[in-house]
Write a protein that holds these residues in place. Structure first.
Motif, PDB file in Angstrom:
ATOM      1  N   UNK A 200      12.245   5.599   8.116  1.00 52.63           N
ATOM      2  CA  UNK A 200      11.019   6.113   8.699  1.00 52.63           C
ATOM      3  C   UNK A 200      10.273   5.029   9.457  1.00 52.63           C
ATOM      4  N   UNK A 201       9.492   5.448  10.457  1.00 56.52           N
ATOM      5  CA  UNK A 201       8.761   4.496  11.273  1.00 56.52           C
ATOM      6  C   UNK A 201       7.256   4.681  11.198  1.00 56.52           C
ATOM      7  N   UNK A 202       6.584   3.988  12.098  1.00 50.31           N
ATOM      8  CA  UNK A 202       5.116   3.989  12.102  1.00 50.31           C
ATOM      9  C   UNK A 202       4.538   5.371  12.380  1.00 50.31           C
ATOM     10  N   UNK A 203       5.309   6.225  13.047  1.00 52.57           N
ATOM     11  CA  UNK A 203       4.810   7.553  13.404  1.00 52.57           C
ATOM     12  C   UNK A 203       4.442   8.395  12.195  1.00 52.57           C
ATOM     13  N   UNK A 209       2.604   9.929   3.472  1.00 56.99           N
ATOM     14  CA  UNK A 209       3.445  10.752   4.340  1.00 56.99           C
ATOM     15  C   UNK A 209       4.881  10.225   4.345  1.00 56.99           C
ATOM     16  N   UNK A 210       5.035   8.908   4.337  1.00 55.30           N
ATOM     17  CA  UNK A 210       6.375   8.302   4.308  1.00 55.30           C
ATOM     18  C   UNK A 210       7.124   8.773   3.069  1.00 55.30           C
ATOM     19  N   UNK A 211       6.482   8.682   1.917  1.00 54.70           N
ATOM     20  CA  UNK A 211       7.144   9.087   0.670  1.00 54.70           C
ATOM     21  C   UNK A 211       7.411  10.592   0.647  1.00 54.70           C
ATOM     22  N   UNK A 230       7.440  -2.036  11.706  1.00 52.64           N
ATOM     23  CA  UNK A 230       6.083  -1.526  11.899  1.00 52.64           C
ATOM     24  C   UNK A 230       5.615  -0.736  10.682  1.00 52.64           C
ATOM     25  N   UNK A 231       6.512   0.064  10.095  1.00 51.72           N
ATOM     26  CA  UNK A 231       6.158   0.843   8.911  1.00 51.72           C
ATOM     27  C   UNK A 231       5.904  -0.060   7.715  1.00 51.72           C
ATOM     28  N   UNK A 232       6.702  -1.104   7.587  1.00 52.30           N
ATOM     29  CA  UNK A 232       6.522  -2.052   6.482  1.00 52.30           C
ATOM     30  C   UNK A 232       5.223  -2.827   6.660  1.00 52.30           C
ATOM     31  N   UNK A 233       4.977  -3.310   7.880  1.00 54.81           N
ATOM     32  CA  UNK A 233       3.748  -4.071   8.144  1.00 54.81           C
ATOM     33  C   UNK A 233       2.502  -3.226   7.915  1.00 54.81           C
ATOM     34  N   UNK A 237       5.908   1.239   3.426  1.00 55.46           N
ATOM     35  CA  UNK A 237       7.107   1.022   2.618  1.00 55.46           C
ATOM     36  C   UNK A 237       7.177  -0.447   2.214  1.00 55.46           C
ATOM     37  N   UNK A 238       7.866  -0.755   1.103  1.00 53.57           N
ATOM     38  CA  UNK A 238       7.988  -2.154   0.669  1.00 53.57           C
ATOM     39  C   UNK A 238       8.910  -2.957   1.579  1.00 53.57           C
ATOM     40  N   UNK A 239       8.829  -4.283   1.476  1.00 52.21           N
ATOM     41  CA  UNK A 239       9.612  -5.179   2.334  1.00 52.21           C
ATOM     42  C   UNK A 239      11.110  -4.961   2.206  1.00 52.21           C
TER      43      UNK A 239
END
Length: 311
Positions: A200-203, A209-211, A230-233, A237-239
């Protein structure tokens, strides 16, 4: 010419990445030994001994090796290197940590992220986030290289009958001690070795929402979960989920990118996937340039439809 391959394992199982590094090593020499160090090495050594083409398996356990302290691992391997012309190491987080130390101890250059072996001294590696390839040749007496497992086929796990013996272990390095660790455990496949990855990404807009979107789809497919930088930053989501040049390099049979635009550093970590499926509402998203299948649609519509179709 003899090659020492450093095994990658979890204390119980020999990881598939080791079998892929063995394939690369066979392009260097038919004389291949495997070193299994750390806790559980005796168990894993039996598996390594069965791999096709392995001549001998060495085992080593100590406090420093069990904790995977880079200085201890480097000292062990550098001491064993006298009997070998090359040391081949999986390009894992651990391998990238101790490989430069081995090269420094042996006073040779390191050749990192090898994706092709041309001959015993000539190799191909990616540069500029995988947008270009360079061919390098070394004149060093010994070769220390990290191998990107995703670009090599795995050697057969059965068919060998190598001897197993204990290696001579140097004293633990006094300047570093193991304090503790926190491991993320999951019932899902390991990201680096998974056959299917859903990223998954930043969108997606938020961690919740990611989970809610990515994880159910991954569970439905028996897949590992990945994420863009971008999603991690952004904290979605975790690293350890990060896929890309600064994260993990994966090459699953199926890679599904949800809401990921396709930045260069992300593509460097997944473009070798066998089949790439991209879901993004922006028809100009760069990821569509490498996707085998692209769906220009909002993930809020596309993912539920995909879940329903999967049953």
């Amino acid at each position: 010419m003899a090659v020492l391959v450093i095994a990658d394992h979890d204390g119980t199982h020999l990881r598939d990445s080791t079998l892929k590094v063995l394939t690369a090593a066979k392009a260097l020499s038919p004389d291949i030994d495997v070193l299994v160090y750390g806790a559980g090495s005796a168990t894993v050594a039996g598996q390594a001994a069965k791999a096709a083409g392995v001549r001998k398996v060495l085992t080593a356990e100590s406090a420093g090796l069990n904790a995977d302290i880079a200085e201890d691992v480097a000292a062990l391997i550098a001491g064993l290197a006298a009997g070998y012309d090359a040391v081949a190491i999986p390009a894992s987080a651990s391998g990238k940590n101790f490989a430069p130390r081995i090269a420094a101890l042996l006073d040779v250059s390191i050749i990192s992220d090898v994706i092709e072996v041309i001959d015993a001294k000539t190799f191909v590696r990616p540069i500029y986030a995988g947008n270009a390839l360079e061919t390098v040749q070394t004149s060093d007496a010994k070769v220390v290289l990290t191998v990107r497992p995703t670009t090599f086929a795995a050697t057969a796990a059965d068919g060998g009958s190598a001897a197993v013996e204990a290696a001579s272990i140097p004293a633990d390095f006094a300047g570093t001690r193991f304090v503790g660790e926190e491991k993320v455990t999951s019932d899902r496949p390991e990201l680096g070795a998974a056959k299917v990855v859903v990223s998954g990404g930043r969108a997606l807009g938020s961690a919740e929402e990611f989970h809610a979107v990515i994880e159910p789809l991954a569970d439905k497919l028996g897949a590992a979960v990945g994420a863009s930088r971008a999603a991690v930053d952004a904290g979605y989501a975790p690293n350890d989920y990060q896929v890309g040049q600064t994260g993990k390099v994966v090459a699953p049979a199926l890679y599904i990118a949800v809401g990921i635009s396709g930045a260069i550093q992300h593509l460097a970590g997944m473009k070798d996937s066998k089949v790439i499926v991209a879901i993004n509402k922006d028809p100009e998203a760069p990821i569509f340039q490498i996707a085998d299948y692209g769906l220009v649609e909002d993930y809020k519509t596309a993912v539920p439809a995909l879940m329903a179709a999967l049953g």
